[in-house]
Design a protein around this motif. Structure first.
Motif, PDB file in Angstrom:
ATOM      1  N   LEU A 555      23.418  88.252 -45.598  1.00  0.00           N
ATOM      2  CA  LEU A 555      23.958  88.372 -44.249  1.00  0.00           C
ATOM      3  C   LEU A 555      24.329  89.815 -43.927  1.00  0.00           C
ATOM      4  O   LEU A 555      24.956  90.083 -42.896  1.00  0.00           O
ATOM      5  CB  LEU A 555      25.187  87.469 -44.092  1.00  0.00           C
ATOM      6  N   VAL A 556      23.901  90.744 -44.799  1.00  0.00           N
ATOM      7  CA  VAL A 556      24.237  92.156 -44.636  1.00  0.00           C
ATOM      8  C   VAL A 556      23.081  92.943 -44.032  1.00  0.00           C
ATOM      9  O   VAL A 556      23.233  93.627 -43.023  1.00  0.00           O
ATOM     10  CB  VAL A 556      24.663  92.774 -45.979  1.00  0.00           C
ATOM     11  N   ASP A 557      21.900  92.835 -44.646  1.00  0.00           N
ATOM     12  CA  ASP A 557      20.741  93.596 -44.156  1.00  0.00           C
ATOM     13  C   ASP A 557      19.449  92.783 -44.217  1.00  0.00           C
ATOM     14  O   ASP A 557      18.427  93.268 -44.678  1.00  0.00           O
ATOM     15  CB  ASP A 557      20.582  94.904 -44.936  1.00  0.00           C
ATOM     16  N   PRO A 558      19.475  91.533 -43.746  1.00  0.00           N
ATOM     17  CA  PRO A 558      18.237  90.739 -43.766  1.00  0.00           C
ATOM     18  C   PRO A 558      17.198  91.321 -42.820  1.00  0.00           C
ATOM     19  O   PRO A 558      17.534  91.925 -41.797  1.00  0.00           O
ATOM     20  CB  PRO A 558      18.694  89.357 -43.304  1.00  0.00           C
ATOM     21  N   VAL A 559      15.944  91.135 -43.153  1.00  0.00           N
ATOM     22  CA  VAL A 559      14.874  91.653 -42.314  1.00  0.00           C
ATOM     23  C   VAL A 559      14.802  90.845 -41.019  1.00  0.00           C
ATOM     24  O   VAL A 559      15.025  89.627 -41.005  1.00  0.00           O
ATOM     25  CB  VAL A 559      13.526  91.626 -43.063  1.00  0.00           C
ATOM     26  N   GLU A 560      14.504  91.548 -39.912  1.00  0.00           N
ATOM     27  CA  GLU A 560      14.356  90.907 -38.606  1.00  0.00           C
ATOM     28  C   GLU A 560      12.878  90.898 -38.238  1.00  0.00           C
ATOM     29  O   GLU A 560      12.229  91.951 -38.210  1.00  0.00           O
ATOM     30  CB  GLU A 560      15.154  91.655 -37.542  1.00  0.00           C
ATOM     31  N   VAL A 561      12.325  89.722 -37.971  1.00  0.00           N
ATOM     32  CA  VAL A 561      10.886  89.558 -37.772  1.00  0.00           C
ATOM     33  C   VAL A 561      10.642  88.503 -36.702  1.00  0.00           C
ATOM     34  O   VAL A 561      11.570  87.871 -36.197  1.00  0.00           O
ATOM     35  CB  VAL A 561      10.187  89.135 -39.091  1.00  0.00           C
ATOM     36  N   ASN A 562       9.358  88.287 -36.371  1.00  0.00           N
ATOM     37  CA  ASN A 562       8.980  87.144 -35.530  1.00  0.00           C
ATOM     38  C   ASN A 562       8.067  86.181 -36.269  1.00  0.00           C
ATOM     39  O   ASN A 562       7.814  85.083 -35.798  1.00  0.00           O
ATOM     40  CB  ASN A 562       8.321  87.613 -34.231  1.00  0.00           C
ATOM     41  N   THR A 563       7.553  86.601 -37.447  1.00  0.00           N
ATOM     42  CA  THR A 563       6.660  85.768 -38.258  1.00  0.00           C
ATOM     43  C   THR A 563       7.004  86.002 -39.729  1.00  0.00           C
ATOM     44  O   THR A 563       7.109  87.153 -40.160  1.00  0.00           O
ATOM     45  CB  THR A 563       5.182  86.131 -38.026  1.00  0.00           C
ATOM     46  N   PHE A 564       7.155  84.924 -40.497  1.00  0.00           N
ATOM     47  CA  PHE A 564       7.453  85.097 -41.921  1.00  0.00           C
ATOM     48  C   PHE A 564       7.006  83.856 -42.679  1.00  0.00           C
ATOM     49  O   PHE A 564       7.038  82.747 -42.149  1.00  0.00           O
ATOM     50  CB  PHE A 564       8.941  85.346 -42.146  1.00  0.00           C
ATOM     51  N   GLY A 565       6.608  84.054 -43.923  1.00  0.00           N
ATOM     52  CA  GLY A 565       6.018  82.983 -44.698  1.00  0.00           C
ATOM     53  C   GLY A 565       7.039  82.113 -45.413  1.00  0.00           C
ATOM     54  O   GLY A 565       7.969  82.608 -46.054  1.00  0.00           O
ATOM     55  N   VAL A 566       6.850  80.799 -45.299  1.00  0.00           N
ATOM     56  CA  VAL A 566       7.584  79.843 -46.118  1.00  0.00           C
ATOM     57  C   VAL A 566       6.868  79.765 -47.458  1.00  0.00           C
ATOM     58  O   VAL A 566       5.664  79.498 -47.503  1.00  0.00           O
ATOM     59  CB  VAL A 566       7.627  78.456 -45.460  1.00  0.00           C
ATOM     60  N   PRO A 567       7.562  80.021 -48.573  1.00  0.00           N
ATOM     61  CA  PRO A 567       6.865  80.075 -49.864  1.00  0.00           C
ATOM     62  C   PRO A 567       6.182  78.754 -50.214  1.00  0.00           C
ATOM     63  O   PRO A 567       6.643  77.674 -49.827  1.00  0.00           O
ATOM     64  CB  PRO A 567       7.986  80.388 -50.863  1.00  0.00           C
ATOM     65  N   LYS A 568       5.117  78.853 -50.958  1.00  0.00           N
ATOM     66  CA  LYS A 568       4.451  77.671 -51.497  1.00  0.00           C
ATOM     67  C   LYS A 568       5.452  76.895 -52.355  1.00  0.00           C
ATOM     68  O   LYS A 568       6.106  77.459 -53.235  1.00  0.00           O
ATOM     69  CB  LYS A 568       3.256  78.101 -52.352  1.00  0.00           C
ATOM     70  N   GLU A 569       5.622  75.595 -52.043  1.00  0.00           N
ATOM     71  CA  GLU A 569       6.555  74.728 -52.757  1.00  0.00           C
ATOM     72  C   GLU A 569       7.949  75.349 -52.815  1.00  0.00           C
ATOM     73  O   GLU A 569       8.631  75.317 -53.844  1.00  0.00           O
ATOM     74  CB  GLU A 569       6.032  74.404 -54.162  1.00  0.00           C
ATOM     75  N   GLY A 570       8.369  75.931 -51.695  1.00  0.00           N
ATOM     76  CA  GLY A 570       9.679  76.561 -51.630  1.00  0.00           C
ATOM     77  C   GLY A 570      10.272  76.426 -50.248  1.00  0.00           C
ATOM     78  O   GLY A 570       9.817  75.630 -49.419  1.00  0.00           O
ATOM     79  N   TRP A 571      11.302  77.232 -49.949  1.00  0.00           N
ATOM     80  CA  TRP A 571      12.026  77.123 -48.692  1.00  0.00           C
ATOM     81  C   TRP A 571      12.299  78.506 -48.115  1.00  0.00           C
ATOM     82  O   TRP A 571      12.300  79.506 -48.824  1.00  0.00           O
ATOM     83  CB  TRP A 571      13.335  76.354 -48.875  1.00  0.00           C
ATOM     84  N   LEU A 572      12.527  78.524 -46.815  1.00  0.00           N
ATOM     85  CA  LEU A 572      12.843  79.745 -46.086  1.00  0.00           C
ATOM     86  C   LEU A 572      13.957  79.429 -45.095  1.00  0.00           C
ATOM     87  O   LEU A 572      13.860  78.467 -44.342  1.00  0.00           O
ATOM     88  CB  LEU A 572      11.615  80.260 -45.335  1.00  0.00           C
ATOM     89  N   ALA A 573      15.005  80.254 -45.092  1.00  0.00           N
ATOM     90  CA  ALA A 573      16.120  80.072 -44.164  1.00  0.00           C
ATOM     91  C   ALA A 573      16.149  81.222 -43.171  1.00  0.00           C
ATOM     92  O   ALA A 573      16.115  82.394 -43.563  1.00  0.00           O
ATOM     93  CB  ALA A 573      17.443  79.999 -44.925  1.00  0.00           C
ATOM     94  N   ILE A 574      16.197  80.896 -41.881  1.00  0.00           N
ATOM     95  CA  ILE A 574      16.233  81.917 -40.833  1.00  0.00           C
ATOM     96  C   ILE A 574      17.391  81.634 -39.886  1.00  0.00           C
ATOM     97  O   ILE A 574      17.858  80.490 -39.783  1.00  0.00           O
ATOM     98  CB  ILE A 574      14.909  81.983 -40.039  1.00  0.00           C
ATOM     99  N   ARG A 575      17.858  82.692 -39.205  1.00  0.00           N
ATOM    100  CA  ARG A 575      18.894  82.545 -38.188  1.00  0.00           C
ATOM    101  C   ARG A 575      18.542  83.375 -36.967  1.00  0.00           C
ATOM    102  O   ARG A 575      17.979  84.464 -37.088  1.00  0.00           O
ATOM    103  CB  ARG A 575      20.261  82.978 -38.739  1.00  0.00           C
ATOM    104  N   PHE A 576      18.906  82.865 -35.807  1.00  0.00           N
ATOM    105  CA  PHE A 576      18.721  83.612 -34.566  1.00  0.00           C
ATOM    106  C   PHE A 576      19.669  83.072 -33.510  1.00  0.00           C
ATOM    107  O   PHE A 576      20.220  81.970 -33.651  1.00  0.00           O
ATOM    108  CB  PHE A 576      17.271  83.527 -34.073  1.00  0.00           C
ATOM    109  N   VAL A 577      19.861  83.854 -32.459  1.00  0.00           N
ATOM    110  CA  VAL A 577      20.654  83.427 -31.315  1.00  0.00           C
ATOM    111  C   VAL A 577      19.696  83.101 -30.173  1.00  0.00           C
ATOM    112  O   VAL A 577      18.844  83.919 -29.808  1.00  0.00           O
ATOM    113  CB  VAL A 577      21.646  84.519 -30.880  1.00  0.00           C
ATOM    114  N   ALA A 578      19.821  81.922 -29.619  1.00  0.00           N
ATOM    115  CA  ALA A 578      18.943  81.477 -28.529  1.00  0.00           C
ATOM    116  C   ALA A 578      19.437  82.084 -27.220  1.00  0.00           C
ATOM    117  O   ALA A 578      20.054  81.414 -26.393  1.00  0.00           O
ATOM    118  CB  ALA A 578      18.912  79.957 -28.466  1.00  0.00           C
TER     119      ALA A 578
END
Length: 644
Positions: A555-578
């Motif tokens: 929560l300090v310096d996460p990368v900011e993107v519009n596209t990112f890969g969910v790992p094979k057999e893994g998970w990805l957590a993202i946050r944004f403000v609508a």
């Protein structure tokens, strides 16, 4: 429509746009995109492909941060097309997002539409592409967003720059595949719930041509013979589902050329002339339709300084792994011996399917030093380019990204989350029924929902309060929990639907994407969100644990993107403000998976002020009626009827 009337309407629209220029910050740019069918010779074969202004890739757009541009798209092709400005947030302006049947209907042949593209916080490299299924194979190009006038890069200004666009060749389009099926043993309407599909069965293979809700056609009797009377589309609509696999690449390309390792390509291989001792900014785009790609430059190191038009902490690396839809800004210093060096791209194959299903061809271009030296018999090939199934190298590289997170480029990760979603991404099947039989076809899903495009775009239906186009019950959780990444998975049938998620303005959203191994379909899923960027706060292997895994979130310096890969057999957590009111698509950027339904829509409600509400629609938005008729007009044996 009368041509003079059409011209006057366009001039009126342009006049209104010009009248608003005083309200726009930054400079204003005007572009004309003309879409035509052109002949291109690659791999010893000449094929017809849809292109913009006669070239693949298409024209480069150059703007400064905060500028606005108007792009008048003239469609002289054979079928409806939309253009998406990938990664451009378009504040309050979903009308120009360019998403087929989500924010607009296609620009039909012989017509035009002017997009207003509003740049806000983006700075770096983005791209534009067709958002009408596989049409983006040829319809794509780079967007260069320079720093705002009076500012500069957060790194030493490079001596020059080079745009490198990775692509792929697909010579067998969907209609060409169908043309090879000469004996049709069934042509009829099958249904699943309130959805209907047109199905062709030939020699045991199932091809679902359209998944329409509702379908304005009546069942037909079985027949044999040609299905199409003319050139329908070089790719089907985004709601096509298929019981056979969709086309794979026959070669990959760099700036439109496969490179001299491929037949009939030596003379056209792209060459980049450089000077010794210079630093170049490489703007890298993965425009390939359905593949992640490794990328490397022989004997040269790379420094990644940005991705998806956001700057990052410098990443020193000898190779890149870039997913479809992603862009990267990379510094390269020409400090090697004068000579010729291959720049190469190779597919990263993350699935467990047999190796015969992926393309082993390496795309190449040549980095060529200026000066006097003995020309080598062959350029040096990058020894550090990872091999096709090198999952460790892919994960290692992906985990390196972090934002600058300083006073000039701050990070604003939402901390007080108000909406949490846990999204499973899966392969599966869909069952359809007619009066006497059932049929199963491939599908992908998010939380077991396989997206089905409506016949009126979602944005117009939302803005005009048109009922019956979509439902607001996209689930925040999957219907069941099990060992998502195991081999002893249950077989799952997905539900076809046009289900959206409604968010309040300024909602703080956390989405956790969980890859599953259903139907042995585990692989990397590059998830793309329209209208917003998001922070990647965490990722990992296996099944997400909502108690222990959040403790490791960045929560300090996460990368900011519009596209990112969910790992094979893994998970990805993202946050944004609508905080961008409108209708915004989110989907896997592997077109194969998006085509099969791995996508959905956010509707972000208006705020309390005019400045936080959707703008009014521009005049002369494309209509859906013509495109809907085109989907059926060349199909024998069907009574078009009237729309329900």
């Amino acid at each position: 429509m009368n041509p003079r009337k059409k011209e006057s309407l366009f001039l009126g629209s342009l006049f209104l746009a010009v009248q608003c220029l005083c309200m726009v910050k930054g400079d204003v740019h005007f572009y004309d995109f003309v879409l035509t069918e052109e002949n291109f010779t690659r791999l010893c074969s000449t094929e017809t492909m849809l292109a913009v202004n006669g070239s693949i890739p298409g024209p480069v757009i150059r703007v400064h941060k905060g500028d606005t541009m108007y792009v008048n798209v003239h469609n002289k092709g054979y079928y409806g097309v939309t253009i998406h400005w990938h990664g451009v947030k378009q504040p309050r302006n979903p009308w120009s997002d360019g998403t087929n049947y989500i924010t607009q209907c296609p620009i039909e042949p012989g017509s035009n539409f002017t997009y207003e593209v509003i740049f806000s916080t983006e700075e770096g490299t983005l791209w534009w592409h067709a958002h009408s299924d596989w049409t983006r194979v040829g319809v794509h190009g780079a967007i260069v967003i320079l720093p705002a006038i009076g500012t500069t890069y957060p790194f030493p200004k490079p001596d020059d720059e080079e745009i490198i666009i990775l692509g792929m060749l697909i010579f067998l389009s969907i209609p060409q595949i169908l043309a090879k099926l000469t004996q049709y043993t069934l042509l009829s309407i099958w249904r699943r719930g309130d959805s209907k599909v047109l199905v062709v069965v030939s020699e045991g293979m199932v091809v679902i041509l359209a998944c329409l809700r509702p379908l304005v056609a009546t069942p037909s009797t079985s027949k044999q013979g040609s299905l199409y009377s003319g050139n329908l589309k070089s790719s089907l609509d985004e709601d096509l589902h298929s019981g056979i696999d969709l086309p794979h690449s026959v070669a990959y390309t760099i700036n439109g050329e496969p490179g001299d390792l491929c037949p009939c390509s030596k003379e056209t291989t792209y060459r980049w002339m450089v000077e010794y001792g210079k630093t170049y900014l490489v703007r890298l785009v993965n425009a390939a339709v359905s593949v992640d790609l490794f990328f490397a430059v022989a004997q040269h190191n790379l420094t990644v300084v940005g991705t998806d038009a956001h700057y990052t902490k410098p990443i020193n690396t000898s190779y890149i792994m870039i997913s479809p839809g992603q862009t990267m800004d990379i510094l390269l210093t020409t400090n090697q011996s004068l000579g010729h060096y291959y720049i190469a791209a190779r597919q990263f194959w993350s699935q467990d399917a047999p190796a015969t299903l992926f393309d082993p061809v390496n795309a190449t271009m040549i980095l060529q030093y200026k000066g006097n030296y003995t020309i080598p018999s062959s350029p040096t090939f990058p020894s550090n380019l990872p091999f096709y199934k090198d999952l460790r190298s892919a994960i290692t590289f992906t985990n390196l990204f972090k934002s600058l997170a300083n006073k000039d480029y701050p990070v604003n990760v939402p901390l007080n989350i108000t909406t949490r979603m846990f999204i499973t991404l899966s392969m599966g099947g869909i069952i359809f029924h007619n009066l006497t039989s059932t049929l199963e076809a491939k599908a992908t899903s998010a939380n077991n929902i396989s997206w089905s495009n409506p016949t009126t775009d979602v944005l117009l239906a939302y803005y005009r309060n048109i009922s019956g186009v979509y439902t607001t019950d996209f689930p925040d959780q999957p219907p069941s929990y099990f060992n998502f990444t195991g081999d002893d998975f249950p077989y799952t049938l997905t539900e076809l639907g046009t289900k959206v998620k409604v968010l309040n303005y300024n909602e703080a959203v956390e989405m956790v994407f969980q890859s599953t191994n259903l139907v042995e379909g585990a692989g990397l899923h590059p998830m793309h969100l329209h209208g917003h960027s998001f922070y990647v706060v965490g990722s990992g292997p296996g099944i997400y644990d909502n108690v222990t895994d959040p403790k490791s979130f960045n929560l300090v310096d996460p990368v900011e993107v519009n596209t990112f890969g969910v790992p094979k057999e893994g998970w990805l957590a993202i946050r944004f403000v609508a905080n961008n009111p409108g209708v915004w698509f989110w989907h896997c950027h592997l077109d194969r998976h998006m085509t099969w339904g791995m996508s959905s829509v956010f509707i972000v409600k208006n705020g309390d002020t005019t400045e936080t509400s959707i703008r009014k629609p521009p005049p002369q938005m494309p209509l859906c009626d013509a495109s809907f008729r085109l989907r059926l007009e060349n199909i024998d044996g069907l009574d078009q009827g009237k729309e329900n």
